[in-house]
Motif scaffolding. Structure first.
Motif, PDB file in Angstrom:
ATOM      1  N   LEU A   1      -2.603   9.171  -4.267  1.00 52.06           N
ATOM      2  CA  LEU A   1      -3.752   8.309  -4.019  1.00 52.06           C
ATOM      3  C   LEU A   1      -5.025   9.079  -4.318  1.00 52.06           C
ATOM      4  O   LEU A   1      -5.240  10.163  -3.777  1.00 52.06           O
ATOM      5  CB  LEU A   1      -3.755   7.849  -2.556  1.00 52.06           C
ATOM      6  CG  LEU A   1      -5.016   7.184  -2.016  1.00 52.06           C
ATOM      7  CD1 LEU A   1      -5.261   5.854  -2.705  1.00 52.06           C
ATOM      8  CD2 LEU A   1      -4.905   6.988  -0.514  1.00 52.06           C
ATOM      9  N   LEU A   2      -5.845   8.535  -5.198  1.00 47.86           N
ATOM     10  CA  LEU A   2      -7.152   9.114  -5.494  1.00 47.86           C
ATOM     11  C   LEU A   2      -8.183   8.069  -5.105  1.00 47.86           C
ATOM     12  O   LEU A   2      -8.093   6.919  -5.529  1.00 47.86           O
ATOM     13  CB  LEU A   2      -7.282   9.459  -6.981  1.00 47.86           C
ATOM     14  CG  LEU A   2      -8.631  10.028  -7.414  1.00 47.86           C
ATOM     15  CD1 LEU A   2      -8.862  11.396  -6.772  1.00 47.86           C
ATOM     16  CD2 LEU A   2      -8.710  10.136  -8.915  1.00 47.86           C
ATOM     17  N   TYR A   3      -9.140   8.465  -4.258  1.00 44.87           N
ATOM     18  CA  TYR A   3     -10.185   7.524  -3.883  1.00 44.87           C
ATOM     19  C   TYR A   3     -11.545   8.204  -3.880  1.00 44.87           C
ATOM     20  O   TYR A   3     -11.650   9.427  -3.801  1.00 44.87           O
ATOM     21  CB  TYR A   3      -9.887   6.837  -2.551  1.00 44.87           C
ATOM     22  CG  TYR A   3      -9.717   7.729  -1.349  1.00 44.87           C
ATOM     23  CD1 TYR A   3     -10.779   7.989  -0.488  1.00 44.87           C
ATOM     24  CD2 TYR A   3      -8.486   8.289  -1.044  1.00 44.87           C
ATOM     25  CE1 TYR A   3     -10.608   8.777   0.629  1.00 44.87           C
ATOM     26  CE2 TYR A   3      -8.309   9.076   0.069  1.00 44.87           C
ATOM     27  CZ  TYR A   3      -9.382   9.316   0.907  1.00 44.87           C
ATOM     28  OH  TYR A   3      -9.213  10.110   2.012  1.00 44.87           O
ATOM     29  N   ILE A   4     -12.587   7.377  -4.015  1.00 44.97           N
ATOM     30  CA  ILE A   4     -13.957   7.862  -4.093  1.00 44.97           C
ATOM     31  C   ILE A   4     -14.731   7.294  -2.911  1.00 44.97           C
ATOM     32  O   ILE A   4     -14.727   6.092  -2.671  1.00 44.97           O
ATOM     33  CB  ILE A   4     -14.636   7.417  -5.404  1.00 44.97           C
ATOM     34  CG1 ILE A   4     -13.800   7.819  -6.607  1.00 44.97           C
ATOM     35  CG2 ILE A   4     -16.036   8.004  -5.497  1.00 44.97           C
ATOM     36  CD1 ILE A   4     -14.285   7.219  -7.906  1.00 44.97           C
ATOM     37  N   ILE A   5     -15.411   8.185  -2.188  1.00 46.97           N
ATOM     38  CA  ILE A   5     -16.253   7.806  -1.053  1.00 46.97           C
ATOM     39  C   ILE A   5     -17.709   7.875  -1.510  1.00 46.97           C
ATOM     40  O   ILE A   5     -18.070   8.728  -2.321  1.00 46.97           O
ATOM     41  CB  ILE A   5     -16.021   8.763   0.138  1.00 46.97           C
ATOM     42  CG1 ILE A   5     -14.550   8.764   0.548  1.00 46.97           C
ATOM     43  CG2 ILE A   5     -16.914   8.382   1.319  1.00 46.97           C
ATOM     44  CD1 ILE A   5     -14.203   9.834   1.572  1.00 46.97           C
TER      45      ILE A   5
ATOM     46  N   LEU B   1      -8.029  13.427  -3.171  1.00 46.71           N
ATOM     47  CA  LEU B   1      -6.680  13.195  -3.689  1.00 46.71           C
ATOM     48  C   LEU B   1      -5.682  13.423  -2.562  1.00 46.71           C
ATOM     49  O   LEU B   1      -5.724  14.453  -1.891  1.00 46.71           O
ATOM     50  CB  LEU B   1      -6.388  14.151  -4.846  1.00 46.71           C
ATOM     51  CG  LEU B   1      -4.987  14.086  -5.438  1.00 46.71           C
ATOM     52  CD1 LEU B   1      -4.812  12.784  -6.216  1.00 46.71           C
ATOM     53  CD2 LEU B   1      -4.743  15.267  -6.351  1.00 46.71           C
ATOM     54  N   VAL B   2      -4.772  12.448  -2.354  1.00 45.12           N
ATOM     55  CA  VAL B   2      -3.767  12.540  -1.297  1.00 45.12           C
ATOM     56  C   VAL B   2      -2.389  12.327  -1.914  1.00 45.12           C
ATOM     57  O   VAL B   2      -2.165  11.349  -2.624  1.00 45.12           O
ATOM     58  CB  VAL B   2      -4.001  11.486  -0.194  1.00 45.12           C
ATOM     59  CG1 VAL B   2      -2.945  11.604   0.889  1.00 45.12           C
ATOM     60  CG2 VAL B   2      -5.385  11.605   0.393  1.00 45.12           C
ATOM     61  N   ASN B   3      -1.463  13.247  -1.658  1.00 48.17           N
ATOM     62  CA  ASN B   3      -0.057  13.094  -2.041  1.00 48.17           C
ATOM     63  C   ASN B   3       0.721  12.773  -0.769  1.00 48.17           C
ATOM     64  O   ASN B   3       0.576  13.465   0.239  1.00 48.17           O
ATOM     65  CB  ASN B   3       0.478  14.376  -2.678  1.00 48.17           C
ATOM     66  CG  ASN B   3      -0.114  14.608  -4.041  1.00 48.17           C
ATOM     67  OD1 ASN B   3       0.069  13.807  -4.936  1.00 48.17           O
ATOM     68  ND2 ASN B   3      -0.845  15.701  -4.200  1.00 48.17           N
ATOM     69  N   PHE B   4       1.552  11.722  -0.837  1.00 53.12           N
ATOM     70  CA  PHE B   4       2.291  11.335   0.361  1.00 53.12           C
ATOM     71  C   PHE B   4       3.590  10.634  -0.004  1.00 53.12           C
ATOM     72  O   PHE B   4       3.768  10.158  -1.127  1.00 53.12           O
ATOM     73  CB  PHE B   4       1.436  10.425   1.258  1.00 53.12           C
ATOM     74  CG  PHE B   4       1.043   9.112   0.656  1.00 53.12           C
ATOM     75  CD1 PHE B   4       1.761   7.961   0.935  1.00 53.12           C
ATOM     76  CD2 PHE B   4      -0.055   9.012  -0.173  1.00 53.12           C
ATOM     77  CE1 PHE B   4       1.396   6.743   0.388  1.00 53.12           C
ATOM     78  CE2 PHE B   4      -0.442   7.801  -0.722  1.00 53.12           C
ATOM     79  CZ  PHE B   4       0.293   6.660  -0.429  1.00 53.12           C
ATOM     80  N   SER B   5       4.509  10.609   0.961  1.00 55.50           N
ATOM     81  CA  SER B   5       5.760   9.856   0.865  1.00 55.50           C
ATOM     82  C   SER B   5       5.673   8.716   1.868  1.00 55.50           C
ATOM     83  O   SER B   5       5.215   8.923   2.994  1.00 55.50           O
ATOM     84  CB  SER B   5       6.953  10.743   1.209  1.00 55.50           C
ATOM     85  OG  SER B   5       7.039  11.820   0.320  1.00 55.50           O
ATOM     86  N   ALA B   6       6.117   7.533   1.442  1.00 59.43           N
ATOM     87  CA  ALA B   6       5.988   6.384   2.330  1.00 59.43           C
ATOM     88  C   ALA B   6       6.911   5.256   1.889  1.00 59.43           C
ATOM     89  O   ALA B   6       7.341   5.217   0.739  1.00 59.43           O
ATOM     90  CB  ALA B   6       4.545   5.899   2.329  1.00 59.43           C
TER      91      ALA B   6
END
Length: 93
Positions: A6-10, A62-67
């Motif tokens: 997940l890549l996000y911009i604040i 940038l967030v790396n995760f399992s879900a």
């Protein structure tokens, strides 16, 4: 469980505390829906390739995760309801 990125911009105009609060809320959305965060990488302030809402810079995370498969939809819902987020992108690895 699937692996995601997940890549996000604040918005860059927010204070450091407000940016951290958005990062914490995003992590809470992932973990409360059964996900497990593998890593969070704060890239910091970067210039946009083109202006977005008349602004030229944003704070990238940038967030790396399992879900499970339902988590990306929960993240999209959170993004639509949060004014501090400019853009986000979820990629299934």
């Amino acid at each position: 469980m699937n692996k995601y990125e997940l890549l996000y911009i604040i918005e860059n105009e927010l204070s450091d505390e407000a940016k951290q609060e958005v990062v914490d809320k995003m992590a809470e959305v992932i973990t409360s829906n059964g996900g497990e965060i593998e890593g969070t990488d704060k890239w910091g302030t970067k210039k946009y390739a083109y202006p977005i809402d008349y602004k030229t810079e944003g704070y990238y995370v940038l967030v790396n995760f399992s879900a499970p498969a339902n988590v990306p939809e929960a993240i999209k819902t959170f993004n639509r309801n949060t004014d501090a987020l400019v853009r986000s992108m979820i990629i299934k690895k």
